[in-house]
Design a protein around this motif. Structure first.
Motif, short mmCIF file in Angstrom:
data_model
loop_
_atom_site.label_atom_id
_atom_site.label_comp_id
_atom_site.label_asym_id
_atom_site.label_seq_id
_atom_site.Cartn_x
_atom_site.Cartn_y
_atom_site.Cartn_z
N ALA A 426 10.12 2.49 23.92
CA ALA A 426 9.87 2.76 22.48
C ALA A 426 11.32 3.12 22.05
CB ALA A 426 9.10 4.06 22.34
N GLU A 427 12.27 3.60 22.90
CA GLU A 427 13.58 3.78 22.36
C GLU A 427 14.39 2.50 22.17
OE1 GLU A 427 16.01 5.51 25.14
OE2 GLU A 427 17.56 6.29 23.60
N VAL A 428 14.05 1.37 23.07
CA VAL A 428 14.49 0.09 22.72
C VAL A 428 14.13 -0.51 21.49
CG1 VAL A 428 14.91 -2.07 23.99
CG2 VAL A 428 14.97 -0.17 25.38
N GLU A 429 12.80 -0.37 21.50
CA GLU A 429 12.12 -0.88 20.07
C GLU A 429 13.01 -0.10 18.94
OE1 GLU A 429 8.06 0.22 20.95
OE2 GLU A 429 8.12 -1.31 22.41
N ARG A 430 13.20 1.05 18.98
CA ARG A 430 13.92 1.79 17.83
C ARG A 430 15.23 1.27 17.52
NH1 ARG A 430 17.10 6.18 17.46
NH2 ARG A 430 16.72 6.52 19.71
N LEU A 431 15.90 1.14 18.88
CA LEU A 431 17.22 0.28 18.31
C LEU A 431 17.07 -0.95 17.91
CD1 LEU A 431 18.59 2.33 21.57
CD2 LEU A 431 19.19 2.82 19.20
N VAL A 441 8.65 -5.55 16.70
CA VAL A 441 9.05 -5.72 18.01
C VAL A 441 8.36 -4.91 18.96
CG1 VAL A 441 10.82 -4.07 17.77
CG2 VAL A 441 11.14 -5.89 19.54
N ALA A 442 8.03 -5.45 20.16
CA ALA A 442 7.30 -4.61 20.96
C ALA A 442 8.30 -4.97 22.62
CB ALA A 442 5.85 -5.03 21.44
N VAL A 443 8.61 -3.96 23.45
CA VAL A 443 9.43 -4.24 24.61
C VAL A 443 8.31 -3.74 25.74
CG1 VAL A 443 11.40 -3.68 25.99
CG2 VAL A 443 11.23 -4.04 23.39
N ILE A 444 8.44 -4.72 26.76
CA ILE A 444 7.71 -4.33 28.07
C ILE A 444 8.78 -4.75 29.14
CG2 ILE A 444 5.48 -5.04 27.43
CD1 ILE A 444 5.52 -7.32 28.76
N GLY A 455 13.89 -5.69 30.65
CA GLY A 455 13.09 -5.74 29.46
C GLY A 455 12.92 -7.20 28.90
N CYS A 456 11.82 -7.15 28.35
CA CYS A 456 11.31 -8.42 27.79
C CYS A 456 10.90 -8.11 26.33
CB CYS A 456 10.04 -9.18 28.22
SG CYS A 456 9.57 -10.73 27.69
N ALA A 457 11.58 -8.44 25.16
CA ALA A 457 11.29 -8.36 23.82
C ALA A 457 10.18 -9.35 23.06
CB ALA A 457 12.48 -7.93 23.02
N TRP A 458 9.32 -8.75 22.61
CA TRP A 458 8.34 -9.59 21.85
C TRP A 458 8.66 -9.27 20.29
CZ3 TRP A 458 4.42 -12.68 24.53
CH2 TRP A 458 4.46 -12.73 25.85
N VAL A 459 8.89 -10.44 19.73
CA VAL A 459 9.50 -10.16 18.21
C VAL A 459 8.89 -11.04 17.49
CG1 VAL A 459 11.76 -10.58 16.84
CG2 VAL A 459 11.91 -9.73 19.23
N VAL A 460 8.71 -10.49 16.31
CA VAL A 460 7.93 -11.17 15.19
C VAL A 460 9.21 -11.10 14.06
CG1 VAL A 460 6.26 -11.41 13.28
CG2 VAL A 460 5.70 -10.29 15.46
N VAL A 492 7.33 -14.69 18.76
CA VAL A 492 6.02 -14.93 18.33
C VAL A 492 5.35 -14.59 16.87
CG1 VAL A 492 5.18 -14.27 20.59
CG2 VAL A 492 5.21 -12.50 19.03
N ASP A 493 4.32 -15.34 16.50
CA ASP A 493 3.89 -15.23 14.75
C ASP A 493 3.21 -14.05 14.89
OD1 ASP A 493 2.83 -18.69 15.12
OD2 ASP A 493 4.39 -17.74 14.50
N ALA A 494 2.54 -13.25 15.87
CA ALA A 494 1.95 -11.96 15.65
C ALA A 494 1.91 -11.25 17.15
CB ALA A 494 0.69 -12.04 14.80
N LEU A 495 1.87 -9.92 17.01
CA LEU A 495 1.72 -9.22 18.33
C LEU A 495 0.39 -8.77 18.43
CD1 LEU A 495 4.81 -6.60 17.96
CD2 LEU A 495 4.64 -8.55 19.41
N PRO A 496 -0.31 -9.10 19.61
CA PRO A 496 -1.58 -8.42 19.90
C PRO A 496 -1.99 -6.91 19.53
CG PRO A 496 -0.54 -8.85 21.88
CD PRO A 496 0.34 -9.19 20.76
N MET A 497 -2.87 -6.63 18.81
CA MET A 497 -3.46 -5.38 18.46
C MET A 497 -4.60 -4.87 19.32
SD MET A 497 -0.66 -4.37 16.66
CE MET A 497 0.49 -4.90 15.47
#
Length: 513
Positions: A426-431, A441-444, A455-460, A492-497
């Protein structure tokens, strides 16, 4: 503790840092001199004073001086950028900052330009490199400023301290993406790490190469504090370099070397490992990431370390809660975190808070003298972490076997551990979010052979923009500490929700393989 150590060990070297050697007696006097200077600057009991510097002798002197003056130590991660450090300085209300000048090609004080909070009254630059017109003082002039303050003033500050007096405020990132300040008292630190040091075999006369950073509990409390408790000599290491570390072990006859698994894996992979005389190395402690049993065996056979053990802890419990005994077999040391320290209660609970049987998984709960006093100025977060019965909810999933040994199996929170450092997505996503091309963006964390996880960042991407993966990683390096920087990027085009409208990170992990 420091006064008792100076009385017991006197002329024994307490710190050896390059050409600087301080005996135990000299360290006590240097710390008191720093305390007098802090008092001269108007620092009062309970004030916060920060240190933003790599491992070096002045860090220890400054820290001991801060605490002798009755103030609260606020360590800051040297890998942080100016904005990250300024946020901690502002939220802690730190009145004075000790900061190194030049470090890894950057002038750290300059990173606060335009970001310095109004509560920060004074900056003191330690080491070489004070620049004129920077509004800062250098270390020698700072120490001179306390000459008119009587020794009795320090005596009065020390006499007012008790075991429950807050000693430090260490900021640790949370799942909200913003660091939270963990308050810890003097007494629990001394009690816990005296036990820790005895179990792991750290003793009088040991030569302790402290590579773990002083801003982290592993380098601070299990580092120089434990060394001073036991009469060992501290050899600070500012930056890890395998060549340099192997040379220093040989040259300085280092006998004790804790660190994350990455450190030992790097040493074992050194092409000239067999050329170095490592025969002085007798004890090691590792942890902070999953440890393959073969690593413990190789540390014993190839590095010649007789006493190898592992431990588990988190900042909220003072840095250590369980530890293995060095005589445990390699499988136990590698696959468990050991037993709870004396005075620590450990249990595994299900989602309803009920204790589960030995061998069953659940959340790791801790209770005991070294659980934090709470999060600084955040009563709601404190109540969430520590329940009404005093149990600290760690967010880690674990299993306790019939012997009482803890094994961590998963994390309730999303954090992952990269090279020994906790990283909170969450902190990496915020930055990352301010990047002009990022819409979402979502990071895992994903497995990495060298660092354990990265870290792997999934980005739209935003409409009409394109994201270059290498360029995004380069941009991220300027915004956050290096260990937080995602090493992989997937556009990616969209993040899974999921059904609640939140990003489904379980699906991202499955897609990452």
């Amino acid at each position: 503790m420091l006064a008792a150590a100076a009385h017991s060990h006197g002329d024994r070297p307490a710190i050896v840092d390059g050409t600087t050697t301080l005996s135990y007696a000299e360290l006590l006097q240097a710390a008191r001199r720093a305390a007098r200077s802090l008092i001269a600057h108007g620092i009062e009991p309970g004030d916060r004073v920060a240190i933003w510097a790599p491992n070096r002798w002045e860090w220890i002197v400054a820290a001991c001086g801060i605490q002798a003056a009755g103030a609260i130590l606020v360590p800051i991660n040297t890998r942080m950028k100016g904005g990250e450090a300024a946020d901690i300085l502002a939220r802690s209300g730190a009145r004075l900052l000790f900061v190194v000048g030049d470090f890894l090609g950057a002038y750290l004080p300059a990173q606060l330009d335009g970001l310095r909070p109004p509560t920060l009254e004074q900056i003191v630059v330690i080491g070489e490199g004070l620049r004129e017109a920077s509004g800062a003082r250098d270390w020698p002039h700072f120490l001179e400023s306390g000459a008119a303050v009587p020794e009795a003033a320090v005596d009065a500050r020390v006499a007012a301290l008790g075991p429950d007096t807050t000693a430090d405020l260490m900021f640790t990132s949370g799942t909200t993406g913003r660091p939270k300040g963990v308050m810890a008292a003097h007494g629990p630190t001394l009690r816990a790490f005296d036990v820790w040091a005895r179990v792991v075999g750290l003793g009088e006369g040991d030569r302790y190469l402290v590579i773990n950073p002083f801003f982290h509990s592993f380098g601070y409390k299990a580092g120089w504090v434990a060394a001073l408790l036991r009469g060992a000599t501290i050899y600070p290491c500012a930056v890890f370099d395998a060549d340099d570390v192997l040379r220093r072990i040989e040259r300085d006859r280092i006998s004790f070397l804790p660190g994350p698994p990455t450190l030992f894996l790097t040493m074992l992979a050194h092409p000239r490992l067999r050329e170095f005389d490592l025969s002085s190395l007798q004890g090691a402690v590792t942890g902070a990431a999953s440890v393959p049993p073969v690593l413990i065996e190789r540390m014993r056979s190839e590095l010649g370390i007789r006493r190898v053990t592992t431990a588990y802890g988190l900042t909220e419990c003072g840095g250590c809660a369980t530890v293995c005994d060095p005589v445990d077999d390699a499988q136990t040391v590698a696959t468990t975190c050991g037993k709870a320290l004396p005075g620590t209660e450990l249990r595994i609970a299900d989602a309803a808070g009920r204790s589960v049987d030995a061998g069953s998984a659940g959340e790791v709960l801790l209770r005991g003298y070294h659980v934090m006093q709470g999060y600084f100025e955040d009563a709601a977060a404190t109540r969430e972490a520590i329940d009404a019965k005093g149990w600290l909810h760690t967010g880690d999933v674990g299993v306790v076997d019939e012997r009482g040994y803890l094994r961590i199996t998963d994390r309730l929170k999303d954090l992952y551990i990269s090279g020994g450092f906790n990283v909170y997505p969450a902190e990496v996503e915020r930055l990352l979010s301010p990047h002009p091309a990022i819409a979402q963006v979502a990071v895992i964390g994903v497995a990495d052979e060298r660092l354990g996880e990265v870290g792997c960042a999934w980005v739209v991407a935003r409409p009409g923009t394109a994201i270059d993966e290498a360029a995004l990683v380069a941009w991220a390096r300027g915004q956050m500490a290096n260990y937080k920087v995602p090493r992989r990027v997937r556009v990616v085009d969209a993040l899974p929700m999921n059904a609640s409208g939140k990003v489904d990170k379980q699906r991202l992990r499955a897609q990452a393989g």
